[in-house]
Scaffold this active site. Structure first.
Site: not given
Ligand code: UT7
Length: 325
Positions: A115, A252, A282
């Site tokens: 990225c 980005h 992204n």
């Molecule tokens: O180019 C650079 C690379 N990428 C980035 O910069 C992305 C960086 N990360 C993020 O944008 C975020 O961490 C995510 C969008 C990927 C995830 O958001 P989050 O607020 O950090 O969620 P989390 O990983 O803490 O997950 C919270 C909950 C989990 O469920 P439990 O374990 O609490 O029951 C996940 O399983 O949300 C769940 N979850 C989803 N639920 C519905 C994860 N993905 C999804 C989804 N839909 N797509």
């Protein structure tokens, strides 16, 4: 003092036609439009058509940038493509773009910094121009990120999209101060020790497969918000500007919450942040030039304004660049 600067003289962009909504993804994985919008700000993303390769996206963006710069493919002497989704393992996507543009023999190669690739590629092009080795360079960020998705992994497959952006870069004379047009300062970083946080689990010399993108989302999120500020401030210091004084901040486009968090930490006003993540998701190395092209086309970004570009991605890599358009 007269110095040679590298100016962006034309910007172009291309998005594939097909729009994939959150609702469509919710039919494939256990997610919802509401969750994706709330956690990422993403409403939709683009996806390449069958048979459409990264070089095809790159070619469209390149033609747009050449037209905007008033240049032809025959005038180019350097092509750099920043991509993590090349058409083939080799030749480089840059070589394929050269063939498709019909350019004469020139220098062409790809850059792989995921990225952060576009910011890395700008710095490399600047090196060529500053040493008098290029008079007309094309720098492209082009990606088919949807090809790397595991559609059983809801934590990643909702985040990425396809597209391309390109800039033409040419030498201009400057006075050696912040009023100059062109690239004014860079800071590039890589911390390979953190590679397990964001990577693709395949490759020619390991699995012999293309692989799928894997990410520890929360840790990458934290790194993006916390560590990018040091790189941005370093680039601004080298350029001789104060971060809050830039006209536009073009980060980005990974996640709306990251964009806003980084802008806040840097003291950049919200109305100076260019945002396309809601519609593009992204697009890795393509996201910055896509955002730049959109904001130039709609008249927000004007010639002479000071832009701050910033990116972070797999590697982990990150970097920032200050330029006056
Ligand atoms: O180019 C650079 C690379 N990428 C980035 O910069 C992305 C960086 N990360 C993020 O944008 C975020 O961490 C995510 C969008 C990927 C995830 O958001 P989050 O607020 O950090 O969620 P989390 O990983 O803490 O997950 C919270 C909950 C989990 O469920 P439990 O374990 O609490 O029951 C996940 O399983 O949300 C769940 N979850 C989803 N639920 C519905 C994860 N993905 C999804 C989804 N839909 N797509």
């Amino acid at each position: 003092m007269n110095v040679l600067r590298t100016a962006v003289t034309g910007v172009g962009a291309y998005l594939p036609e097909r729009i994939v909504t959150n609702a469509e993804l919710a039919q494939r994985v256990d997610t919802s439009d509401a969750w994706i919008r709330e956690r990422t700000g993403i409403a939709e993303r683009r996806q390449v058509a069958d048979g459409q390769a990264t070089s095809d996206l790159a070619l469209e963006a390149a033609n747009g940038a050449l037209t905007a710069a008033g240049r032809t493919a025959a005038e180019l002497d350097l092509i750099i493509v920043a991509t993590t989704t090349p058409d083939l393992t080799f030749p480089s996507t840059a070589a394929i773009v050269q063939r498709k543009l019909g350019c004469p023999i020139l220098v062409a190669f790809d850059i792989q910094a995921v990225c952060s690739g576009f910011v890395y590629a700008l710095s490399v092009a600047d090196g060529f121009v500053a040493r008098g080795l290029s008079k007309c360079a094309l720098v492209i960020g082009a990606e088919s990120m949807t090809k790397l998705m595991d559609y059983d992994d809801r934590g990643t497959c909702i985040l990425f999209g396809d597209g391309a952006g390109a800039v033409v870069m040419e030498p201009v004379e400057g006075r050696g101060d912040v009023t100059d047009r062109g690239l004014l300062g860079f800071a590039l970083r890589c911390d390979g020790a953190k590679q397990d946080l964001l990577y693709v689990d395949g490759g020619p010399s390991t699995t012999g497969t293309v692989g799928h993108l894997r990410m520890a989302g929360q840790q990458v999120f934290r790194h993006a918000v916390v560590n990018i500020t040091e790189g941005v401030e370093a680039a601004a210091r080298i350029a001789g500007v104060a971060v809050p004084d830039v006209d536009w901040f073009i980060p980005h486009q990974a996640n709306m919450r990251i964009l806003q968090g980084v802008a806040h930490r840097l003291g950049v006003a919200e109305d100076k942040v260019i945002c396309t993540v809601d519609r593009h998701a992204n697009t890795s190395a393509a996201s910055i030039p896509l955002a730049m092209a959109e904001a130039i086309a709609d008249g927000r970004i004007k010639p002479g304004q000071l832009l701050l570009l910033e990116a972070m991605g797999g590697g982990l890599t990150w970097g920032a660049c200050v330029l006056r358009l």
